[in-house]
Motif scaffolding. Structure first.
Motif, PDB file in Angstrom:
ATOM      1  N   VAL A  77       0.741  -1.480  -0.146  1.00  0.00           N
ATOM      2  CA  VAL A  77       0.030  -0.161  -0.059  1.00  0.00           C
ATOM      3  C   VAL A  77       0.454   0.934  -0.004  1.00  0.00           C
ATOM      4  CG1 VAL A  77      -1.647  -1.471   0.777  1.00  0.00           C
ATOM      5  CG2 VAL A  77       0.073   0.188   2.435  1.00  0.00           C
ATOM      6  N   ALA A  78       2.069   0.902   0.451  1.00  0.00           N
ATOM      7  CA  ALA A  78       2.906   1.845  -0.031  1.00  0.00           C
ATOM      8  C   ALA A  78       4.382   2.107   0.030  1.00  0.00           C
ATOM      9  CB  ALA A  78       3.278   2.965   1.728  1.00  0.00           C
ATOM     10  N   GLY A  79       5.222   2.349  -0.687  1.00  0.00           N
ATOM     11  CA  GLY A  79       6.716   1.955  -0.838  1.00  0.00           C
ATOM     12  C   GLY A  79       6.998   0.970  -2.538  1.00  0.00           C
ATOM     13  N   ARG A  80       7.781  -0.023  -2.158  1.00  0.00           N
ATOM     14  CA  ARG A  80       7.487  -0.895  -3.015  1.00  0.00           C
ATOM     15  C   ARG A  80       7.819  -3.018  -2.070  1.00  0.00           C
ATOM     16  NH1 ARG A  80      12.835  -2.193  -2.189  1.00  0.00           N
ATOM     17  NH2 ARG A  80      14.565  -0.691  -1.753  1.00  0.00           N
ATOM     18  N   SER A 138       1.075  -4.019   7.293  1.00  0.00           N
ATOM     19  CA  SER A 138       0.071  -1.872   8.050  1.00  0.00           C
ATOM     20  C   SER A 138      -0.186  -1.039   9.167  1.00  0.00           C
ATOM     21  CB  SER A 138      -1.093  -1.674   7.391  1.00  0.00           C
ATOM     22  OG  SER A 138      -1.923  -2.718   7.442  1.00  0.00           O
ATOM     23  N   LYS A 198       7.094   4.787   8.232  1.00  0.00           N
ATOM     24  CA  LYS A 198       6.670   4.973   6.471  1.00  0.00           C
ATOM     25  C   LYS A 198       7.895   5.246   6.259  1.00  0.00           C
ATOM     26  CE  LYS A 198       7.111  10.386   6.034  1.00  0.00           C
ATOM     27  NZ  LYS A 198       7.932  10.020   7.800  1.00  0.00           N
ATOM     28  N   PRO A 199       8.302   4.470   4.830  1.00  0.00           N
ATOM     29  CA  PRO A 199       8.685   4.665   4.302  1.00  0.00           C
ATOM     30  C   PRO A 199       9.312   5.659   3.455  1.00  0.00           C
ATOM     31  CG  PRO A 199       6.667   3.467   2.753  1.00  0.00           C
ATOM     32  CD  PRO A 199       6.397   4.575   3.855  1.00  0.00           C
ATOM     33  N   GLY A 239       9.007  -0.395   2.445  1.00  0.00           N
ATOM     34  CA  GLY A 239       7.493  -0.563   1.703  1.00  0.00           C
ATOM     35  C   GLY A 239       6.938  -0.955   2.914  1.00  0.00           C
TER      36      GLY A 239
END
Length: 779
Positions: free
Chosen positions: A120-123, A141, A150-151, A168
């Motif tokens: 859902v965020a980053g990789r 998450s 957070k990333p 991620g």
């Protein structure tokens, strides 16, 4: 049609306040039911969506490091597996000294296809990029939110020399992170996992099993335990536990809204039906005239039905419009639920079904009441010359002889001289008051969790633990704090008999200083092998207080005597608590203690003295330990149910509108009945002011009876419903709190005052009517 339209217009003009209140109450009912549906969808959909998109696993088996977890892929019921992954238990923080979160690190060379984490965020991890000096990590998450990570952030992990960079954040369909209860999940490359200096007891394996049939979950867990051995399995989690944890308190809030929405719908239907019946009795002459000029019984019934269905349609349309326009703007989970619900494919037809159901339910009540209008004869029948109430009763004559004010005596007689009709009015008015009392009971129970958590199984406001301080140093530090008392504790995961799942076995306090838990049934654990259990555990084992239960921890049996039931708000109530001494005794053989038994408690529960602020106590501990002590506030369910207060206010407002509709009907019926007695009342010497007092007191007595009945039944119903919800959630009965007597008395007084105030003006008008006008009501 023209005559029907004119009659409808005249009827609405004569009863304008009641019509407005009916439409507003129907709008409030529609809003409640739509919000309840949205919250149910919000509670269930995120987990189901994550499970479907990730091709989730139904069972997660956590084992010792040397267990052949991969052999579980050969079970007949298993369709696919995720892993097995090598794991390491560790703690993580963004900065040294910050609050820490327990993590289960999984070594994954590539993103799994079964139970695949949804980024859902980053990789995702890259073996070429994340094998450098600053290695990468992907956080689940829920633990990322708890850590405010957070990333791009760098986190510190115990047992790792190098810091890790968050690359991620991913969603999964597993049990989410809960501080002090469930570790968070994180993924790293296998080479990163090799760099940990964690001991053998912190290393393990985890495998996710996707089944062909979700109903086989318990059976597959049994087969897994049989194949690997109970001593090799450290924890088991299933899709049912993950779904229940994801739904959490939204289901409770949805049930509350749904319950009150349906209750308010019933109250509104009763109020509308009572209003129609009362108006029919008050307009018998008008209905007879309509039939005399050619209206058929069916036309008369359709006029009443069309009028009130129109009001219901107006209210439903207003409620649905407000929900669609304003619902997403409400802060908190209600607004989030509405935003999510509007994206679901079934949103449009569910809105139509609920709105149509409200209209149909009110329409059914309208038809039953309007049917009486079709039976009115075209020629009105003259009323009996004798008063409907007959002779005054002995109690009435005795009250008059004792110089009780005539207005009160005649008002009491006027309120109850027709028992059947009076009982119906009291019952209709008591329903919204009953629901208001239930809402107040929910509010009071929530306040109990906030103001007196020690009474609902939460005596400790803080939990402290440290990886750097020695146990003696830690005990000295906590003992030097005068505003708190520290109780040592430890938790282990245990397999239940049948070995279909895990429970929490908790040791709190010592034999010399037992932990002050809240026991609602039986007694506290004092002697060896004694324990108290939560309702969820008793239900899981089909046990009762007084039974002996057996569980397995790392292959070693623990047999405990359940001497009491405690309120447990964590882990669905599947918790058994004993003293730390008993827990340590169970971890040893008859001959010698285990070599790997923990030499110190895992944490300390801190019970604060009354009046001490938890935030201040936490800051003082952090300063005294120079940041080496991790202190967390004990999770309180009330923090997740704060929306209940706002919901209760809205529901009470809707129920008040319904009560005002019924009150308008009661006042109108009382004025009409007393208007027929004007000749008699004036003949015995009552002044217009006294006649007004008679009508007002009659209305007040009916309201008083309804308020007493509604609050009494409401208290009993709220106790039963809240305890029923507590038992279903695993917390157990005993959490319900009755509203304070002062609050109930205030509800009764306010209801009576509103009724008396609403009756003053119509009663004064009726008392000053000319005698000739009153005579026409004799027909």
């Amino acid at each position: 049609m023209r005559a029907a339209a004119r009659w409808t217009q005249a009827h609405l003009t004569a009863h304008r306040p009641a019509a407005v209140l009916t439409a507003l109450a129907t709008a409030g009912i529609t809003i409640s039911l739509l919000l309840a549906t949205a919250l149910f969808a919000y509670a269930a959909d995120p987990w189901q969506r994550a499970f479907t998109q990730s091709s989730g696993a139904h069972v997660w088996i956590h084992t010792q490091g040397g267990a052949p977890a991969g052999s579980l892929a050969g079970l007949d019921e298993v369709r696919a597996t995720s892993g097995p992954f090598r794991t390491v238990r560790t703690t993580a923080s963004l900065q040294p000294g910050d609050a820490r979160a327990t993590l289960e690190l999984r070594g994954a060379a590539k993103r799994p296809t079964t139970a695949a984490p949804q980024i859902v965020a980053g990789r995702w991890l890259d073996a070429n990029t994340d094998a450098a000096a600053t290695k990468g990590i992907v956080l689940e998450s829920s633990v990322a939110r708890a850590m405010w990570a957070k990333p791009g952030d760098t986190i510190v992990l115990s047992g790792f020399a190098a810091h890790l960079r968050v690359v991620g954040v991913a969603d999964t369909a597993e049990v989410t992170f809960r501080a002090g209860e469930t570790p968070g999940v994180a993924w790293v490359l296998p080479s990163t996992l090799d760099a940990s200096d964690a001991g053998r007891d912190q290393r393990g394996r985890t495998i996710g099993l996707q089944l062909g049939d979700a109903a086989d979950t318990d059976y597959v867990v049994q087969r897994a335990v049989t194949r690997l051995g109970a001593d090799q399995i450290t924890d088991v989690s299933t899709w049912r536990q993950a779904k229940a944890a994801a739904e959490g308190d939204n289901q409770l809030l949805g049930r509350l809204l749904g319950l009150f929405g349906l209750g308010a719908l019933l109250a509104a239907a009763l109020a509308v039906g009572g209003a129609i019946s009362t108006r029919i009795r008050g307009h018998l002459r008008d209905i007879s005239i309509l039939k005399a000029i050619g209206f058929t019984p069916g036309q008369v019934v359709r006029m009443f039905v069309a009028l009130h269905l129109g009001l219901a349609l107006l209210g439903v349309a207003l409620g649905a419009l407000l929900t669609q326009v304003v619902g997403t703007l409400v802060p908190g989970r209600i607004g989030e639920a509405m935003a999510l619900w509007r994206q679901l494919p079934g949103h449009a037809w569910l809105t139509l079904v609920i709105s149509g159901g409200v209209v149909a339910f009110i329409g059914a009540a309208t038809c039953l009441a309007a049917w009486r209008a079709g039976r009115v004869p075209p020629v009105p029948v003259a009323r009996a010359a004798t008063a409907a109430g007959g002779r005054a009763s002995a109690l009435t004559r005795r009250a008059l002889g004792l110089r009780v004010p005539p207005a009160l005596v005649l008002g009491w007689r006027g309120a109850f001289h027709r028992p059947l009709r009076s009982s119906a009015a009291v019952a209709r008015l008591a329903v919204p008051l009953l629901l208001i009392t239930i809402a107040l009971g929910a509010w009071t129970t929530l306040d109990r969790f906030t103001s007196h958590p020690e009474n609902v199984g939460l005596p400790a406001a803080l939990t402290a633990r440290s990886d750097t301080l020695g146990d003696r140093e830690l005990r000295q530090l906590l003992g030097s704090q005068r505003e708190m008392t520290a109780y040592p504790g430890a938790e282990v995961q245990a397999l239940v008999p049948g070995q279909t799942g895990t429970i929490t076995l908790r040791g709190l306090g010592t034999d010399a200083r037992p932990y002050p838990g809240a026991v609602v049934e039986g007694r506290a654990a004092h002697g060896p092998d004694e324990a108290v259990a939560g309702q969820g555990l008793l239900d899981l084992l089909d046990a009762r207080v007084g039974d002996w239960v057996r569980m397995t921890v790392a292959g070693r049996p623990h047999v405990l005597h359940i001497v009491g039931r405690s309120i447990e708000t964590t882990d669905g109530g599947r918790v058994v608590s004993t003293t730390l001494d008993t827990l340590r005794e169970g971890d040893s053989d008859d001959a010698a203690p285990r070599a790997d038994a923990p030499p110190r408690p895992d944490f300390y529960q801190l019970v604060l003295r009354r009046g001490v602020d938890p935030d201040s106590a936490r800051e003082s501990l952090s300063k005294a330990s120079a940041g080496r002590l991790e202190v967390r506030e004990t999770p309180n369910p009330a923090d997740q149910l704060s929306a209940v207060r706002a919901v209760s206010v809205g529901l009470i407002a809707v129920l008040t509108l319904i009560g005002l509709v019924e009150l308008a009907t009661t006042v109108g019926a009382g004025v009409r009945d007393r208007s027929r007695d004007l000749l008699a009342l004036r003949a015995v010497g009552l002044t217009p002011r006294q006649i007004t007092a008679v009508i007002v007191s009659a209305t007040a007595f009916i309201t008083l009876a309804a308020a007493l009945a509604g609050t009494t039944l409401g208290v009993l119903a709220s106790q039963w419903l809240i305890n029923l919800q507590g038992r279903a959630s695993g917390w157990g009965a005993g959490i319900a709190q009755r509203p304070a007597p002062g609050i109930l008395l205030l509800v009764i007084v306010v209801a009576v005052l509103i009724a008396a105030t609403a009756a003053v003006l119509p009663a004064a008008r009726a008392a000053r009517r000319r005698l000739a006008d009153s005579a026409t009501d004799l027909l």
